[in-house]
Scaffold this motif. Structure first.
Motif, PDB file in Angstrom:
ATOM      1  N   THR A  51      -4.267 -10.469   8.835  1.00  0.00           N
ATOM      2  CA  THR A  51      -5.261 -11.432   8.337  1.00  0.00           C
ATOM      3  C   THR A  51      -4.576 -12.547   7.567  1.00  0.00           C
ATOM      4  O   THR A  51      -3.464 -12.391   7.055  1.00  0.00           O
ATOM      5  N   ASN A 106       0.899  -1.273   5.267  1.00  0.00           N
ATOM      6  CA  ASN A 106       0.352  -2.599   5.013  1.00  0.00           C
ATOM      7  C   ASN A 106       0.932  -3.220   3.757  1.00  0.00           C
ATOM      8  O   ASN A 106       1.191  -2.528   2.774  1.00  0.00           O
ATOM      9  N   GLN A 117       0.938 -12.831  -1.410  1.00  0.00           N
ATOM     10  CA  GLN A 117      -0.066 -13.660  -2.073  1.00  0.00           C
ATOM     11  C   GLN A 117       0.483 -14.353  -3.315  1.00  0.00           C
ATOM     12  O   GLN A 117       1.419 -13.870  -3.939  1.00  0.00           O
ATOM     13  N   LEU A 149      -4.945  -0.510   0.775  1.00  0.00           N
ATOM     14  CA  LEU A 149      -5.359  -1.867   1.135  1.00  0.00           C
ATOM     15  C   LEU A 149      -6.440  -1.826   2.220  1.00  0.00           C
ATOM     16  O   LEU A 149      -6.806  -2.858   2.753  1.00  0.00           O
ATOM     17  N   ALA A 154       0.477  -7.153   1.447  1.00  0.00           N
ATOM     18  CA  ALA A 154      -0.158  -8.467   1.305  1.00  0.00           C
ATOM     19  C   ALA A 154       0.842  -9.384   0.616  1.00  0.00           C
ATOM     20  O   ALA A 154       1.515  -8.974  -0.334  1.00  0.00           O
ATOM     21  N   CYS A 206       0.860  -1.183   0.000  1.00  0.00           N
ATOM     22  CA  CYS A 206       0.000   0.000   0.000  1.00  0.00           C
ATOM     23  C   CYS A 206       0.897   1.234   0.000  1.00  0.00           C
ATOM     24  O   CYS A 206       1.659   1.453   0.941  1.00  0.00           O
ATOM     25  N   GLY A 222      -6.361  -0.809   5.272  1.00  0.00           N
ATOM     26  CA  GLY A 222      -5.902  -1.182   6.600  1.00  0.00           C
ATOM     27  C   GLY A 222      -5.350   0.024   7.333  1.00  0.00           C
ATOM     28  O   GLY A 222      -4.338  -0.076   8.022  1.00  0.00           O
ATOM     29  N   THR A 253      -3.064 -16.318   1.573  1.00  0.00           N
ATOM     30  CA  THR A 253      -2.674 -14.917   1.463  1.00  0.00           C
ATOM     31  C   THR A 253      -2.588 -14.344   2.864  1.00  0.00           C
ATOM     32  O   THR A 253      -3.439 -14.617   3.707  1.00  0.00           O
ATOM     33  N   TYR A 254      -1.579 -13.535   3.110  1.00  0.00           N
ATOM     34  CA  TYR A 254      -1.395 -12.901   4.408  1.00  0.00           C
ATOM     35  C   TYR A 254      -1.338 -11.397   4.232  1.00  0.00           C
ATOM     36  O   TYR A 254      -0.702 -10.894   3.310  1.00  0.00           O
ATOM     37  N   THR A 255      -1.986 -10.676   5.147  1.00  0.00           N
ATOM     38  CA  THR A 255      -1.873  -9.226   5.213  1.00  0.00           C
ATOM     39  C   THR A 255      -1.081  -8.909   6.479  1.00  0.00           C
ATOM     40  O   THR A 255      -1.384  -9.430   7.554  1.00  0.00           O
ATOM     41  N   GLY A 259       0.902  -5.577   8.697  1.00  0.00           N
ATOM     42  CA  GLY A 259       0.897  -4.132   8.857  1.00  0.00           C
ATOM     43  C   GLY A 259       1.569  -3.710  10.139  1.00  0.00           C
ATOM     44  O   GLY A 259       2.216  -4.502  10.817  1.00  0.00           O
TER      45      GLY A 259
END
Length: 125
Positions: free
Chosen positions: A114, A58, A62, A50, A60, A8, A52, A68-70, A72
């Protein structure tokens, strides 16, 4: 499958203000991640938001068919960028995208927000 680090570039941490910052923290983080990813087994891309915002800086991690992981709450710095790229490379090397906790770089621990399962390969559930 290629693992992507989506960054982001509009993220602003809580201390951001127009008087002291010429651009969002996300742009700083994006540049650092891109530098650390050069020549590595991952690709980067920037997106504007994103969603967040409460977690500033942040990213991601993927790839098609993988978790997939986010992540931050990063300070935009070289150590954080290196840890993100190191983790993304481990994601790339994993069949499912899952990396055992004991292998995580210290710089990503505590930054996971996430986890999303991969999309189904067909419309059948």
């Amino acid at each position: 499958m290629t693992t992507w680090i989506t960054i982001c570039d509009t993220c602003k941490r809580d201390d951001w203000n127009e008087a002291h910052h010429s651009r969002p923290h996300g742009e700083d983080m994006a540049e650092l991640v891109e530098q650390h990813a050069q020549g590595r087994d991952v690709k980067t891309r920037r997106v504007s938001c994103l969603m967040g915002c409460k977690h500033g800086c942040n990213v991601a991690i993927q790839a098609a068919g993988k978790l997939t992981y986010t992540l931050g709450n990063f300070e935009p710095g070289a150590e954080a960028a290196a840890a993100i790229v190191d983790y993304a490379e481990m994601h790339a090397q994993s069949d499912s995208g899952q990396v055992p906790f004991r292998q995580w770089p210290q710089g990503v621990k505590g930054h996971f927000i996430t986890r999303h399962p991969p999309l189904p390969e067909s419309d059948e559930s």
